[in-house]
Design an enzyme around this catalytic site. Structure first.
Site, PDB file in Angstrom:
ATOM      1  N   ARG A  28       8.595 -13.625   9.234  1.00 23.56           N
ATOM      2  CA  ARG A  28       8.502 -13.847  10.686  1.00 23.56           C
ATOM      3  C   ARG A  28       8.341 -15.326  11.005  1.00 23.56           C
ATOM      4  O   ARG A  28       8.759 -15.808  12.031  1.00 23.56           O
ATOM      5  CB  ARG A  28       7.268 -13.111  11.235  1.00 23.56           C
ATOM      6  CG  ARG A  28       7.583 -11.713  11.645  1.00 23.56           C
ATOM      7  CD  ARG A  28       6.327 -10.988  11.984  1.00 23.56           C
ATOM      8  NE  ARG A  28       5.445 -10.895  10.830  1.00 23.56           N
ATOM      9  CZ  ARG A  28       4.350 -10.153  10.774  1.00 23.56           C
ATOM     10  NH1 ARG A  28       3.979  -9.455  11.819  1.00 23.56           N
ATOM     11  NH2 ARG A  28       3.602 -10.102   9.695  1.00 23.56           N
ATOM     12  N   HIS A 157       9.380   0.632  -9.982  1.00 25.03           N
ATOM     13  CA  HIS A 157       9.526  -0.293 -11.115  1.00 25.03           C
ATOM     14  C   HIS A 157       9.069   0.315 -12.441  1.00 25.03           C
ATOM     15  O   HIS A 157       9.433  -0.169 -13.499  1.00 25.03           O
ATOM     16  CB  HIS A 157       8.836  -1.628 -10.826  1.00 25.03           C
ATOM     17  CG  HIS A 157       7.345  -1.595 -10.891  1.00 25.03           C
ATOM     18  ND1 HIS A 157       6.580  -1.025  -9.916  1.00 25.03           N
ATOM     19  CD2 HIS A 157       6.477  -2.069 -11.814  1.00 25.03           C
ATOM     20  CE1 HIS A 157       5.293  -1.156 -10.237  1.00 25.03           C
ATOM     21  NE2 HIS A 157       5.212  -1.780 -11.388  1.00 25.03           N
ATOM     22  N   HIS A 219       5.123   6.667  -9.390  1.00 30.25           N
ATOM     23  CA  HIS A 219       5.140   6.228 -10.792  1.00 30.25           C
ATOM     24  C   HIS A 219       4.793   7.360 -11.773  1.00 30.25           C
ATOM     25  O   HIS A 219       5.494   7.585 -12.756  1.00 30.25           O
ATOM     26  CB  HIS A 219       4.156   5.081 -11.022  1.00 30.25           C
ATOM     27  CG  HIS A 219       4.396   3.885 -10.148  1.00 30.25           C
ATOM     28  ND1 HIS A 219       5.642   3.484  -9.759  1.00 30.25           N
ATOM     29  CD2 HIS A 219       3.546   2.992  -9.589  1.00 30.25           C
ATOM     30  CE1 HIS A 219       5.543   2.387  -9.012  1.00 30.25           C
ATOM     31  NE2 HIS A 219       4.286   2.085  -8.884  1.00 30.25           N
TER      32      HIS A 219
END
Ligand code: BG6
Length: 469
Positions: A28, A157, A219
Site C-alpha cells: 500500500r 510449502h 500442512h
C-alpha cells in the site's frame, strides 16, 4: 524477505532467471525502487546465511527489483502497474498473493480489470484459503471467475519440502515397503510438527486462526495424505491430487462425542525455550487478553477405507514446544511370536521415522544382536539415511522448488480446489464440535511437549509419542 526473495535469489544464483525477469514488490505504501531495494537487502541479509548472500549475484538481482504502490480494494495504482508490466501476452506473469485471504478475490478482479490477466498468467494463493468451508468456497469462486484452475496455485510449502518429496520416492520407488503399507503390518502413524517459536509478529492473524486452521487443515493433512494415499497412476498433477482427495474424503469426522477422546487443544503459558525465558500466549502482542485460541493441537484421526481402517493416525503440532522438529513415524506391528528367551531383552516393533526437519533423515529402527560372546542380547538400532551425509549438498528451501513449478506451470505440488474444500469439510467438524462444547484450551508451559492430556490421549491406547523427536 525471509522466504520468497531468498528463493528467487537462489534461482538467480543458479543462473535460472532470464536476464529480463523482473520482480515487483507491491504494497500500500508508496516508495521508490531504491528504497525497496534497500529494505530487501536489509531483510534478506538478516534471514539468509552469510554464504548464501553472494554480493555478485546481488548486483544483478537488485536490478530486477521494483516497487509499486497499490490499493488492493480501491482504484489507485492499478493503471501504473499495468504500465510497468506493459503488454506482453506471451510472457509468464506470476501474481503472488501473500495477503489476507479475503483480499484474494478483490485483487484478482482488479488484475482482470487492469487487463493484466493473460493465458500466461498464474496466481499463487498462500494458505489459509479462507477461514472455513464457506469462505474457502467464496474465494475459490471469485478467483475461479478470473483465472482457470490450471492457472491457480494454492501453495502449501510443506509439500515442497525435500523430505516430504522423498516420502513419494520412499513409498513408490522401493518395493520393500509396498506389501507392508497397510493395516495388516502397521500399528499406527504419528505426525508431529513441533515449533519452538511463538506467534511472533503475527498475533493479529493467528488469534483468529489457531493451530487447527494454521497447521492441521493444510500442512499436517497434506503429510497424512502422502503417507496414506494409494499409488497414483503417474506423477502428474491430476493423478497425485486425485489420490490425495480420496484420503481427505476418507477422514472420519470427529464430532462432539469424539472430542474428549480424540482431540486436545492447548495454549502456551510463560516458560523457557532453548534456555531463554518467553512470555505466555496471552501476553503476546495482538492477542486478546481472554483469547481461547489454541496454539497446540493433538488429534487421533481415523481413515475409513480398505487400507487403513483400524490404524490410528496421531497428529500433533504446537508453538513454543520443547524442540523444533517435524517427523512422520510409521510404527509397525510387533513380531507375532518371540522365539527369544526373556534374557535377550524386550523386542521393540520396527519403526520407520521420516525426519522432515531439521537434520533431514530417514531412519528404520530394527532389532539386532549385540556383538559379543554373552549369548543372544538384542537391541534396537537405527539404519540411518542422513540427507546431509549422503547427498553432500544443502537441502534447499521448499519455495525454491515451488516458485519454479509455478513458472513452469506445473501444479502437481499445489492444492486443487476440491482438495482444499475437502480438508475444510473435515476440519469444520472439529471446529464445530469444539465450539458446541465450549471448553477452553488446556494451558501448557512454553518449552514442554504441550498439555499432559496429549500424552494421556495416546497412552490410553497403550502407545506413546515417539521419544527421539
Ligand atoms: C506456516 C504457519 O504456514 O508454517 C506458521 O502459518 C508456521 O504458523 C510455519 O510457523 C511453519 O513452517 P516451517 O517451514 O518453518 O516448518
Amino acid at each position: 524477505m525471509r522466504k520468497l526473495l531468498p528463493s528467487l535469489f537462489q534461482r538467480d544464483r543458479g543462473e535460472q532467471l532470464p536476464p529480463e525477469d523482473r520482480i515487483i514488490g507491491v504494497s500500500r505504501q508508496a516508495m521508490s525502487d531504491d528504497r525497496y531495494v534497500a529494505i530487501a537487502e536489509e531483510g534478506m541479509r538478516r534471514h539468509m546465511k552469510p554464504d548464501e548472500f553472494d554480493p555478485a549475484v546481488w548486483d544483478r538481482f537488485s536490478g530486477r527489483l521494483h516497487h509499486a504502490a497499490i490499493d488492493a480494494t480501491g482504484e489507485s495504482g492499478w493503471p501504473e502497474l499495468a504500465e510497468t508490466l506493459g503488454a506482453a501476452p506471451d510472457r509468464v506473469r506470476m501474481f503472488y498473493l501473500a495477503t489476507a485471504p479475503d483480499l484474494f478475490g478483490p485483487i484478482c478482479e482488479r488484475l482482470q480489470a487492469a487487463g493484466l490477466v493473460t493465458e500466461q498468467s498464474r496466481v499463487v494463493l498462500e494458505k489459509p484459503i479462507g477461514h472455513d468451508l464457506y469462505s474457502a468456497r467464496c474465494i475459490n469462486e471469485r478467483v475461479g471467475a478470473v483465472f482457470s484452475e490450471h492457472q491457480i496455485f494454492r501453495i502449501d510449502h510443506y509439500v515442497g519440502k525435500e523430505t516430504v518429496q522423498n516420502l513419494m520416492a520412499l513409498r513408490f520407488a522401493n518395493a520393500l515397503f509396498q506389501p507392508l503399507w497397510n493395516s495388516t503390518s502397521i500399528d499406527h502413524v504419528q505426525i508431529t510438527v513441533a515449533e519452538t517459536i511463538g506467534v511472533e509478529s503475527r498475533g493479529g492473524y493467528y488469534d483468529h486462526s489457531g493451530a487447527l486452521r494454521d497447521m492441521v487443515q493444510n500442512h499436517l493433512l497434506q503429510l497424512l495424505c502422502l503417507v496414506a494415499m494409494e499409488p497414483p497412476l503417474h506423477l502428474d498433477k491430476d493423478s497425485v491430487r486425485d489420490e490425495k482427495l480420496k484420503v481427505l474424503r476418507a477422514l472420519k469426522p470427529i464430532g462432539r462425542d469424539e472430542v474428549p477422546a480424540c482431540t486436545v487443544r492447548g495454549q502456551y503459558r510463560a516458560g523457557a525455550v532453548d534456555g531463554a525465558a518467553v512470555r505466555g500466549y496471552l501476553e503476546e502482542s495482538g492477542i486478546a487478553a481472554d483469547s481461547d485460541t489454541e496454539t497446540f493441537v493433538a488429534l487421533k484421526v481415523e481413515l475409513q477405507n480398505w487400507r487403513w481402517t483400524g490404524v490410528p493416525f496421531y497428529l500433533r503440532t504446537g508453538k513454543r514446544l520443547q524442540q523444533k522438529a517435524s517427523e512422520i513415524v510409521i510404527q509397525f506391528k510387533p513380531v507375532p511370536y518371540s522365539i527369544f528367551p526373556p534374557t535377550s531383552g524386550e523386542l521393540a516393533a520396527n519403526r520407520l521415522v521420516l525426519r522432515l526437519q531439521p537434520d533431514e533423515a530417514v531412519r528404520l529402527h530394527l532389532m539386532a544382536k549385540e556383538p559379543g560372546p554373552g549369548g543372544m542380547r538384542l537391541r534396537e538400532v537405527p539404519l540411518n539415511l542422513s540427507f546431509a551425509e549422503t547427498f553432500k549438498h544443502p537441502v534447499s528451501d521448499a519455495y525454491v522448488r515451488l516458485l519454479g513449478d509455478v513458472v513452469r506451470g506445473d501444479p502437481t505440488l499445489f492444492m486443487r480446489r476440491d482438495e482444499v474444500e475437502a480438508a475444510w469439510v473435515w476440519t469444520e467438524s472439529i471446529l464445530e464440535a469444539w465450539q458446541t462444547r465450549g471448553e477452553p484450551p488446556k494451558p501448557y508451559i512454553a518449552g514442554t511437549w504441550g498439555p499432559s492430556t496429549a500424552i494421556a490421549m495416546i497412552e490410553r491406547d497403550g502407545r506413546t509419542w515417539h521419544e527421539d523427536v
